[in-house]
Design a protein around this motif. Sequence first.
Motif, PDB file in Angstrom:
ATOM      1  N   UNK A  62       0.810  -1.212   0.000  1.00  0.00           N
ATOM      2  CA  UNK A  62       0.000   0.000   0.000  1.00  0.00           C
ATOM      3  C   UNK A  62       0.850   1.270   0.000  1.00  0.00           C
ATOM      4  N   UNK A  63       2.152   1.137   0.310  1.00  0.00           N
ATOM      5  CA  UNK A  63       3.044   2.297   0.313  1.00  0.00           C
ATOM      6  C   UNK A  63       3.537   2.654  -1.090  1.00  0.00           C
ATOM      7  N   UNK A  64       3.349   1.736  -2.041  1.00  0.00           N
ATOM      8  CA  UNK A  64       3.796   2.001  -3.404  1.00  0.00           C
ATOM      9  C   UNK A  64       2.747   2.891  -4.071  1.00  0.00           C
ATOM     10  N   UNK A  65       3.146   4.122  -4.372  1.00  0.00           N
ATOM     11  CA  UNK A  65       2.163   5.101  -4.799  1.00  0.00           C
ATOM     12  C   UNK A  65       2.512   5.829  -6.092  1.00  0.00           C
ATOM     13  N   UNK A  66       3.560   5.392  -6.743  1.00  0.00           N
ATOM     14  CA  UNK A  66       3.895   5.959  -8.042  1.00  0.00           C
ATOM     15  C   UNK A  66       4.031   4.805  -9.010  1.00  0.00           C
ATOM     16  N   UNK A  67       3.103   4.710  -9.956  1.00  0.00           N
ATOM     17  CA  UNK A  67       2.980   3.527 -10.798  1.00  0.00           C
ATOM     18  C   UNK A  67       3.163   3.856 -12.265  1.00  0.00           C
ATOM     19  N   UNK A  68       3.723   2.880 -12.975  1.00  0.00           N
ATOM     20  CA  UNK A  68       3.799   2.999 -14.420  1.00  0.00           C
ATOM     21  C   UNK A  68       2.514   2.508 -15.066  1.00  0.00           C
ATOM     22  N   UNK A  69       2.505   2.504 -16.390  1.00  0.00           N
ATOM     23  CA  UNK A  69       1.324   2.071 -17.150  1.00  0.00           C
ATOM     24  C   UNK A  69       1.278   0.567 -17.334  1.00  0.00           C
ATOM     25  N   UNK A  70       2.375  -0.095 -17.075  1.00  0.00           N
ATOM     26  CA  UNK A  70       2.406  -1.538 -17.180  1.00  0.00           C
ATOM     27  C   UNK A  70       2.923  -2.030 -18.512  1.00  0.00           C
TER      28      UNK A  70
END
Length: 125
Positions: free
Chosen positions: A110-118
């Motif tokens: 839940x701390x991961x808050x910057x995501x790529x598009x995959x």
Amino acid sequence: QARPVESGGGSVQSGGSLKLSCVVSGLSVDYCMGWFRLAHGMTREGVATINSDGDRTYGDTVKGRFTISRDNAKNRLYLQMNTLKPDATAMYYCAAAMGACYSGGYPAESDYNSWGQGTPVTVSS
């Protein structure tokens, strides 16, 4: 703001290998980074993480077959996937735990808050 961009996904037969790559603008990969995947009809799953100390964690289903690594000079995060199985078919995401990365710590998913598009991975039997 960190912006991960993934690449390297594709289609491979069971038993094959793929290497995913993630470049992150606005952030050094010498940080708390992770690979996650989302398969159709499933909940998101943590695949592998690496914290600021270089300590790694792996999901139980990929231990011994997947390796997370980073190249600080190129500011890239990698996921080497070997002996792929059809259940690895999913969209793979690179993510950073912004604001939750401390020496010796292991950010929660839940701390991961910057995501790529995959980047998509398909493993055929």
